[in-house]
Design a protein around this motif. Sequence first.
Motif, PDB file in Angstrom:
ATOM      1  N   ILE A 165       0.849  -1.189   0.000  1.00 38.54           N
ATOM      2  CA  ILE A 165       0.000   0.000   0.000  1.00 38.54           C
ATOM      3  C   ILE A 165       0.890   1.247   0.000  1.00 38.54           C
ATOM      4  O   ILE A 165       1.801   1.367   0.823  1.00 38.54           O
ATOM      5  CB  ILE A 165      -0.936   0.019   1.224  1.00 38.54           C
ATOM      6  N   SER A 175      -2.247   4.455  -3.444  1.00 37.39           N
ATOM      7  CA  SER A 175      -3.114   3.288  -3.559  1.00 37.39           C
ATOM      8  C   SER A 175      -4.563   3.636  -3.240  1.00 37.39           C
ATOM      9  O   SER A 175      -4.836   4.353  -2.283  1.00 37.39           O
ATOM     10  CB  SER A 175      -2.648   2.172  -2.608  1.00 37.39           C
ATOM     11  N   GLN A 181      -4.642  -1.193  -5.778  1.00 38.14           N
ATOM     12  CA  GLN A 181      -3.879  -0.089  -6.347  1.00 38.14           C
ATOM     13  C   GLN A 181      -4.738   0.804  -7.243  1.00 38.14           C
ATOM     14  O   GLN A 181      -4.380   1.915  -7.537  1.00 38.14           O
ATOM     15  CB  GLN A 181      -2.704  -0.613  -7.156  1.00 38.14           C
TER      16      GLN A 181
END
Length: 218
Positions: free
Chosen positions: A155, A159, A218
């Motif tokens: 992350i 993201s 993402q």
Amino acid sequence: MKVLIAGAGRLGTQIAQVLSGAHNDVTLVECDEDRTAELGGLRQVRVVAGDACEPGVLERAGALACDLVVAATGHDEDNLVIGLLAKRRFGVGRVAARVNEEENAWLFDQRWGVDVAVPSATPLVSLIEEATGATDTVALLRLSRAGVEVIETAITEESRAAGRTLGEIALPAGTVVATVVRGGRPTVPRPEVRLLPGDELLLVSHEATEREIHAAFQ
């Protein structure tokens, strides 16, 4: 732990993914240039192109500083040479080698530098359990051997999952989050866990592709 894996077939690649996900320093050596190019997307795994049977390639891959070398190629003669070089020339503390052909098993012992010989029917699970003592990691590897992919994603600030809870993420079918690693520590992936930049996730899936899983986060 510093690990060098020779052979980037399905087995070697999955071992690299699992061990790097457990925060080991992993280097993967592969002689096939096309396969090496495909491995460029592996996260937290260093990929070195070259023949691991050559001392210069092993040295360039960091064999002098390794704690563990895994010879996971599909050729027994190569695995024996890699094991002997790792132990005798580079002084690696632990060497494991895959035995592809049962009739060659008698060769895989300390005369060839092999500490752990693993038959192809049970490849490297016993080695990883002994070397790392990480039963969770071994469980993930067993899943991967059963046809379940082990996939890692991270992350970042950009993201789409940053700031959202796990329960809010729509995962692809057949996919579960195995753990969330935050600050170097794995945590139980409860639905209320809110994802933060810097978090790393290990997921297992028997249906989704790596691209589909990354797309969810993402």
